[in-house]
Scaffold this motif. Structure first.
Motif, PDB file in Angstrom:
ATOM      1  N   ALA A 634      21.460  34.733  23.997  1.00 26.96           N
ATOM      2  CA  ALA A 634      20.238  34.892  23.206  1.00 26.96           C
ATOM      3  C   ALA A 634      20.472  35.703  21.941  1.00 26.96           C
ATOM      4  CB  ALA A 634      19.151  35.554  24.058  1.00 26.96           C
ATOM      5  N   ASN A 635      21.451  36.617  21.964  1.00 25.54           N
ATOM      6  CA  ASN A 635      21.746  37.402  20.763  1.00 25.54           C
ATOM      7  C   ASN A 635      22.875  36.784  19.946  1.00 25.54           C
ATOM      8  OD1 ASN A 635      23.348  38.134  22.995  1.00 25.54           O
ATOM      9  ND2 ASN A 635      23.839  40.142  22.129  1.00 25.54           N
ATOM     10  N   ASN A 636      23.125  35.500  20.169  1.00 19.75           N
ATOM     11  CA  ASN A 636      24.122  34.791  19.361  1.00 19.75           C
ATOM     12  C   ASN A 636      23.601  33.414  18.948  1.00 19.75           C
ATOM     13  OD1 ASN A 636      26.861  34.972  18.289  1.00 19.75           O
ATOM     14  ND2 ASN A 636      27.330  33.246  19.615  1.00 19.75           N
ATOM     15  N   ARG A 637      22.276  33.267  18.948  1.00 15.73           N
ATOM     16  CA  ARG A 637      21.662  31.984  18.644  1.00 15.73           C
ATOM     17  C   ARG A 637      21.739  31.649  17.156  1.00 15.73           C
ATOM     18  NH1 ARG A 637      16.295  33.466  22.066  1.00 15.73           N
ATOM     19  NH2 ARG A 637      16.938  32.693  24.126  1.00 15.73           N
ATOM     20  N   GLN A 638      21.680  30.345  16.884  1.00 13.50           N
ATOM     21  CA  GLN A 638      21.599  29.879  15.504  1.00 13.50           C
ATOM     22  C   GLN A 638      20.149  29.865  15.018  1.00 13.50           C
ATOM     23  OE1 GLN A 638      24.538  29.145  13.778  1.00 13.50           O
ATOM     24  NE2 GLN A 638      25.393  30.002  15.659  1.00 13.50           N
ATOM     25  N   GLU A 639      19.243  29.396  15.879  1.00 14.49           N
ATOM     26  CA  GLU A 639      17.814  29.349  15.551  1.00 14.49           C
ATOM     27  C   GLU A 639      17.058  29.959  16.725  1.00 14.49           C
ATOM     28  OE1 GLU A 639      16.427  25.481  14.181  1.00 14.49           O
ATOM     29  OE2 GLU A 639      18.506  24.892  13.859  1.00 14.49           O
ATOM     30  N   ASP A 640      16.609  31.180  16.567  1.00 13.51           N
ATOM     31  CA  ASP A 640      16.131  31.955  17.706  1.00 13.51           C
ATOM     32  C   ASP A 640      14.981  31.282  18.446  1.00 13.51           C
ATOM     33  OD1 ASP A 640      15.988  34.337  19.395  1.00 13.51           O
ATOM     34  OD2 ASP A 640      14.106  34.737  18.345  1.00 13.51           O
ATOM     35  N   VAL A 641      13.888  30.948  17.753  1.00 14.34           N
ATOM     36  CA  VAL A 641      12.710  30.404  18.427  1.00 14.34           C
ATOM     37  C   VAL A 641      13.006  29.025  18.995  1.00 14.34           C
ATOM     38  CG1 VAL A 641      10.327  29.641  18.116  1.00 14.34           C
ATOM     39  CG2 VAL A 641      11.115  31.755  17.021  1.00 14.34           C
ATOM     40  N   ASN A 642      13.632  28.167  18.197  1.00 13.02           N
ATOM     41  CA  ASN A 642      13.930  26.811  18.651  1.00 13.02           C
ATOM     42  C   ASN A 642      14.843  26.821  19.874  1.00 13.02           C
ATOM     43  OD1 ASN A 642      13.947  23.740  17.796  1.00 13.02           O
ATOM     44  ND2 ASN A 642      16.060  24.280  18.276  1.00 13.02           N
ATOM     45  N   ASP A 643      15.880  27.670  19.841  1.00 14.52           N
ATOM     46  CA  ASP A 643      16.828  27.712  20.948  1.00 14.52           C
ATOM     47  C   ASP A 643      16.202  28.303  22.212  1.00 14.52           C
ATOM     48  OD1 ASP A 643      18.548  26.667  19.124  1.00 14.52           O
ATOM     49  OD2 ASP A 643      19.867  28.393  18.986  1.00 14.52           O
ATOM     50  N   PHE A 644      15.311  29.278  22.040  1.00 13.66           N
ATOM     51  CA  PHE A 644      14.586  29.818  23.194  1.00 13.66           C
ATOM     52  C   PHE A 644      13.720  28.740  23.840  1.00 13.66           C
ATOM     53  CE2 PHE A 644      10.337  31.467  24.436  1.00 13.66           C
ATOM     54  CZ  PHE A 644      10.692  32.059  25.641  1.00 13.66           C
ATOM     55  N   LEU A 645      12.981  27.986  23.020  1.00 13.16           N
ATOM     56  CA  LEU A 645      12.119  26.934  23.553  1.00 13.16           C
ATOM     57  C   LEU A 645      12.938  25.835  24.235  1.00 13.16           C
ATOM     58  CD1 LEU A 645       9.494  26.619  20.674  1.00 13.16           C
ATOM     59  CD2 LEU A 645       9.170  27.678  22.917  1.00 13.16           C
ATOM     60  N   ARG A 646      14.102  25.536  23.689  1.00 12.80           N
ATOM     61  CA  ARG A 646      14.952  24.532  24.322  1.00 12.80           C
ATOM     62  C   ARG A 646      15.388  25.005  25.706  1.00 12.80           C
ATOM     63  NH1 ARG A 646      19.919  23.710  20.990  1.00 12.80           N
ATOM     64  NH2 ARG A 646      20.426  25.696  21.989  1.00 12.80           N
ATOM     65  N   ASP A 647      15.718  26.292  25.851  1.00 15.56           N
ATOM     66  CA  ASP A 647      16.068  26.817  27.176  1.00 15.56           C
ATOM     67  C   ASP A 647      14.921  26.622  28.165  1.00 15.56           C
ATOM     68  OD1 ASP A 647      18.561  27.587  26.392  1.00 15.56           O
ATOM     69  OD2 ASP A 647      18.198  29.741  26.472  1.00 15.56           O
ATOM     70  N   ILE A 648      13.702  26.869  27.716  1.00 12.49           N
ATOM     71  CA  ILE A 648      12.550  26.694  28.602  1.00 12.49           C
ATOM     72  C   ILE A 648      12.389  25.223  28.968  1.00 12.49           C
ATOM     73  CG2 ILE A 648      10.054  26.986  28.819  1.00 12.49           C
ATOM     74  CD1 ILE A 648      11.676  29.615  28.804  1.00 12.49           C
ATOM     75  N   GLU A 649      12.530  24.337  27.985  1.00  9.38           N
ATOM     76  CA  GLU A 649      12.429  22.899  28.247  1.00  9.38           C
ATOM     77  C   GLU A 649      13.517  22.435  29.208  1.00  9.38           C
ATOM     78  OE1 GLU A 649      13.147  18.624  25.974  1.00  9.38           O
ATOM     79  OE2 GLU A 649      13.125  20.467  24.791  1.00  9.38           O
ATOM     80  N   TYR A 650      14.739  22.949  29.058  1.00  7.36           N
ATOM     81  CA  TYR A 650      15.894  22.489  29.828  1.00  7.36           C
ATOM     82  C   TYR A 650      16.096  23.231  31.138  1.00  7.36           C
ATOM     83  CZ  TYR A 650      17.683  19.707  25.870  1.00  7.36           C
ATOM     84  OH  TYR A 650      17.861  18.777  24.877  1.00  7.36           O
ATOM     85  N   GLY A 651      15.286  24.249  31.406  1.00  2.38           N
ATOM     86  CA  GLY A 651      15.434  24.987  32.661  1.00  2.38           C
ATOM     87  C   GLY A 651      16.629  25.917  32.690  1.00  2.38           C
ATOM     88  N   ALA A 652      17.068  26.423  31.515  1.00  2.00           N
ATOM     89  CA  ALA A 652      18.230  27.303  31.430  1.00  2.00           C
ATOM     90  C   ALA A 652      17.825  28.757  31.640  1.00  2.00           C
ATOM     91  CB  ALA A 652      18.911  27.144  30.077  1.00  2.00           C
ATOM     92  N   GLU A 653      18.712  29.538  32.243  1.00  2.00           N
ATOM     93  CA  GLU A 653      18.441  30.949  32.496  1.00  2.00           C
ATOM     94  C   GLU A 653      18.865  31.801  31.298  1.00  2.00           C
ATOM     95  OE1 GLU A 653      18.812  30.615  37.372  1.00  2.00           O
ATOM     96  OE2 GLU A 653      20.389  31.653  36.252  1.00  2.00           O
ATOM     97  N   PRO A 654      18.303  32.996  31.161  1.00  2.00           N
ATOM     98  CA  PRO A 654      18.589  33.829  29.984  1.00  2.00           C
ATOM     99  C   PRO A 654      19.938  34.540  30.089  1.00  2.00           C
ATOM    100  CG  PRO A 654      17.071  34.975  31.431  1.00  2.00           C
ATOM    101  CD  PRO A 654      17.281  33.604  32.031  1.00  2.00           C
ATOM    102  N   SER A 655      20.613  34.697  28.954  1.00  2.00           N
ATOM    103  CA  SER A 655      21.896  35.406  28.942  1.00  2.00           C
ATOM    104  C   SER A 655      22.065  36.179  27.644  1.00  2.00           C
ATOM    105  CB  SER A 655      23.062  34.428  29.122  1.00  2.00           C
ATOM    106  OG  SER A 655      23.164  33.549  28.015  1.00  2.00           O
ATOM    107  N   PHE A 656      22.719  37.332  27.741  1.00  2.00           N
ATOM    108  CA  PHE A 656      23.045  38.184  26.596  1.00  2.00           C
ATOM    109  C   PHE A 656      24.485  38.647  26.731  1.00  2.00           C
ATOM    110  CE2 PHE A 656      18.490  38.346  26.564  1.00  2.00           C
ATOM    111  CZ  PHE A 656      18.113  38.605  25.253  1.00  2.00           C
ATOM    112  N   ILE A 657      25.097  38.992  25.607  1.00  2.00           N
ATOM    113  CA  ILE A 657      26.434  39.595  25.608  1.00  2.00           C
ATOM    114  C   ILE A 657      26.342  40.916  24.867  1.00  2.00           C
ATOM    115  CG2 ILE A 657      27.142  38.270  23.550  1.00  2.00           C
ATOM    116  CD1 ILE A 657      29.996  38.271  24.871  1.00  2.00           C
TER     117      ILE A 657
END
Length: 756
Positions: A634-657
């Motif tokens: 999540a702290n290495n995204r290219q497009e923060d809002v779009n990529d967050f919404l895609r995770d929700i759509e795709y059922g992906a779990e959150p991750s940070f480094i």
């Protein structure tokens, strides 16, 4: 003028002429060496051989002459004993599937006779003539060669026969049979014979289900990244580009150059035409296969997608032992052909299940029944926050490399405590760069670098995490070694290509070429280390290349063909799972199931080809509920809002480094290039975002995805087995439908018809 003067004058004139000729060539003629990949890209899509005597005009078989061969409760199989073509009727609905193009549109096909013969043939072949000095691959087919069908026999559920191609000299035995809901085609390795030419690849029944667009609601599914659709279009001027990619990524032992496209992680493809649909699964021999798709307007006006079974591959043979990497010529493996039997299963989909969701559900069933994948049983009602922590790395110093201390084990304990205090009840922790020398010291494992806490500090961190119920994984890279750790010696333990050179990769940012370790030697190193991990209390290992990169290896002591390399990688993952309990993969191929319990950076995008119309979460639909997965940090995204919404759509779990250190302290590190990792800047955001993920996905983390669709432009809906629906709105205006409203760039949860 003396005779000597005449000679000198003549020589001078000749010299001027030679110089002029050299200048002309330099200006007007381009001479360059091409790698195998570049050479293939430069060639036309298909170079056909000259049609021999006995070649027949292109014609489809007459279905009225087909013979009934076999029947199940669902399917009915008939075949033509003159060509080996077949039809299958779905008894549930009367749909007919053919191993050849839909004859309804055959009269409209205006392509060349050469390609018409390809379309009509039950198989296409590519070959090289090893008697020639320059190896130019050529393509032929059953019709062009006046091929013959021999030794036709019925078998339980189907038939088998032998294709004889007299001009190229190939004998190819095949088998076709039906089971309850699928057709299985097989090329039998044992009976393949070569006489005149060297076999490169076979496409068996490449035009199975091929259809004209003709205004039909249809598309081809290709396994590009997460999955992509090529919709049927009446486009006579389509981009002259095939989809042609290697299953499980390129084999660098042969291919050499990367094309920077998304790797195929699942050996599948499919097609939907109206209410008809099928999913093809490469069941055996997929390690040596490509998936090829051509939309209407490319090569013909049919849409078609097929498996290409490779038996040889080109590589760069060097002109001398010490020649530079770019000096050489293209050759093929001459002594033997790859692999064993090649099997493709075509799962026939019924009615409403004929779309990409139905295809993904069929693949999920295949993974469970045939590959041993099992449903998840989440131990916590809340999602885990996946936290990766970087211990250390190196950078160039004035005299020698400088060590970069980025996060100690004590720092890691403080991070976990802080996140817990902010309301995150469940985490999965992975420590990177913990070995001596840090992240870029590849191949090293124990001891833990003393500068971040040593073995004692790591044990204390693991014990603390366990007291909270959080698992801890250590990331290791056994497939690359630039340290000599584990007794590794490049001369004996590195992968070797057919030209006799070690396989090297540019895996670091200091441009160091790192040897790739033979899979069998990597297995030995893992076995030596497992007790140390167990004593430390580690819950599992996180792998980078194991389960993701698959190469052939000609090392005389540890070598393995590509299919055997896969088997060795599976043994490594199985041993780790049995000993420690868990395995994490990264961008893994599907053979990592059922060993991997979690996959980091599971394929989530596609390659943005001009002929591709839409990315779909096929791999997520197929695997959600079998394995947990994340996309990008999540702290290495290219497009923060779009990529967050895609995770929700795709059922992906959150991750940070995270690191304790500021980014400016490691911008020149050899191994890491993350630019927003300082924990202090992200801990509050991580806690807030985690709560949104958990609200949406916490109670469905073990459920299968049963539906996915587009509701409006930029609005997607995902449905889970329990009935929960999540609507994601990527648009800049609210989406409204009945009682449901989804704010712009947000999501809504629907339970029992009510929005929340």
């Amino acid at each position: 003028m003396t005779w000597i003067q005449k000679v000198n004058k003549t020589a001078a004139a000749a010299g001027i002429l030679i110089l002029a000729l050299i200048f002309y060539i330099a200006v007007n003629v381009k001479i360059e060496f091409k790698s195998p990949d570049q050479e293939r890209a430069a060639r036309p899509p298909a170079e056909a051989s000259t049609a021999p005597q006995g070649s027949r005009p292109a014609a489809l078989p007459k279905e009225s002459e087909f013979k009934r061969i076999a029947e199940t409760d669902t399917l009915r199989l008939s075949m033509d004993d003159k060509t080996g073509h077949f039809t299958v009727e779905d008894k549930r609905n009367g749909n007919v599937y053919r191993s050849f193009p839909n004859p309804e549109y055959w009269a409209q096909e205006t392509i060349s006779e050469t390609w018409k013969k390809h379309l009509a043939s039950p198989l296409m072949v590519q070959y090289v003539d090893f008697s020639k000095n320059i190896l130019q691959a050529k393509e032929t087919n059953f019709a062009a060669e006046g091929g013959q069908v021999k030794d036709v026999q019925t078998i339980p559920g189907g038939f088998k026969l032998v294709y004889d191609l007299p001009a190229s000299g190939f004998t190819i035995p095949v088998q076709v049979k039906i089971e309850q809901d699928y057709i299985e085609t097989k090329i039998i390795r044992e009976g393949i014979k070569e006489t005149k030419m060297g076999l490169v690849w076979i496409r068996l029944f490449p035009f199975f289900g091929a259809e004209y667009s003709a205004g039909q609601d249809g598309y081809m599914f290709i396994p590009d990244g997460a999955g992509a659709l090529i919709r049927f279009k009446d486009n006579k001027l389509n981009v002259n580009k095939l989809y042609d990619e290697s299953v499980f990524g390129q084999d660098n032992t042969f291919a050499g150059l990367s094309n920077n496209r998304n790797q195929i992680v699942m050996p599948v493809f499919g097609m939907k035409t109206g209410a008809k649909g099928f999913l093809a699964v490469l069941h055996d021999g997929e390690e040596f296969a490509n998936i090829v798709a051509a939309p209407s307007g490319v090569l013909s006006n049919y849409n078609w997608v097929a498996a290409q079974m490779n038996y040889r591959a080109s590589f760069l043979q060097f002109s001398s032992r010490n020649a530079p990497d770019e000096w050489g010529y293209v050759d093929y493996n001459r002594d033997q052909i790859f692999g064993s039997d090649r099997t493709v299963r075509y799962y026939i989909l019924d009615g409403s299940k004929s779309d990409y969701v139905g295809m993904a559900q069929a693949y999920r069933g295949y993974l469970m029944k045939e590959k041993g994948a099992k449903p998840l049983a989440p131990k916590d009602p809340h999602l885990p926050l996946h936290v990766d922590i970087i211990g250390g790395d190196r950078e160039k110093g004035a005299v020698s490399d400088r060590y970069l201390n980025l996060t100690t084990t004590e720092d890691a304990v403080r991070m976990v405590d802080s996140l817990r205090d902010k309301g995150i009840p469940h985490m999965s922790l992975t420590f990177k760069g913990w070995q001596e020398g840090g992240y870029s010291s590849l191949g090293r494992t124990f001891p833990v670098d003393s500068r971040i806490g040593g073995d004692k500090g790591m044990k204390a961190f693991i014990d603390k995490a366990h007291s909270y119920g959080f698992p801890v994984y250590l990331e290791t890279e056994y497939m690359l070694n630039n340290t000599g750790a584990g007794g590794f010696d490049t001369k004996f333990h590195a992968m070797v290509n057919l030209a006799g050179r070690n396989l090297m990769m540019n895996a670091l940012y200091n441009n160091e070429r790192v040897p790739v370790v033979s899979n069998k030697y990597a297995l030995e190193m893992v076995n030596k280390d497992l007790n140390r991990y167990k004593e430390m209390g580690v819950d599992g290992l996180a792998f980078g290349m194991i389960g993701r990169r698959l190469f052939s290896d000609y090392n005389t002591g540890f070598g393995a063909a590509r299919d055997e390399s896969r088997d060795v990688q599976e043994r490594i993952m199985q041993r780790v799972k049995e000993t420690l309990g868990g395995v994490q993969g990264r961008a893994s191929n599907m053979y990592a199931l059922p060993y991997a319990g979690h996959i980091q950076a599971l394929a989530y995008d596609y390659s943005y080809d001009l002929f591709t119309d839409e990315v779909v979460p096929f791999v997520q639909i197929a695997t959600h509920g079998l394995v947990s997965y994340t996309s990008e940090y999540a702290n290495n995204r290219q497009e923060d809002v779009n990529d967050f919404l895609r995770d929700i759509e795709y059922g992906a779990e959150p991750s940070f480094i995270f690191t304790r250190a500021e980014t400016k302290e490691f911008v020149n590190a050899y191994g890491i290039r993350f630019y927003n990792t300082q924990f202090a800047n992200w801990e509050t955001f991580a806690a807030e975002q985690y709560k949104r993920y958990d609200e949406a996905l916490g109670d469905v983390q073990g459920e299968f995805i049963t539906g996915h669709r587009t509701l409006a432009d930029g609005v997607k809906e995902t449905t889970y087995a329990g009935g929960k629906r999540i609507i994601v709105n990527y648009g800049l205006t609210p989406y409204r439908s009945g009682d449901v409203t989804v704010d712009a760039q947000n999501f809504a949860i629907i339970r029992g018809g009510a929005g929340r």
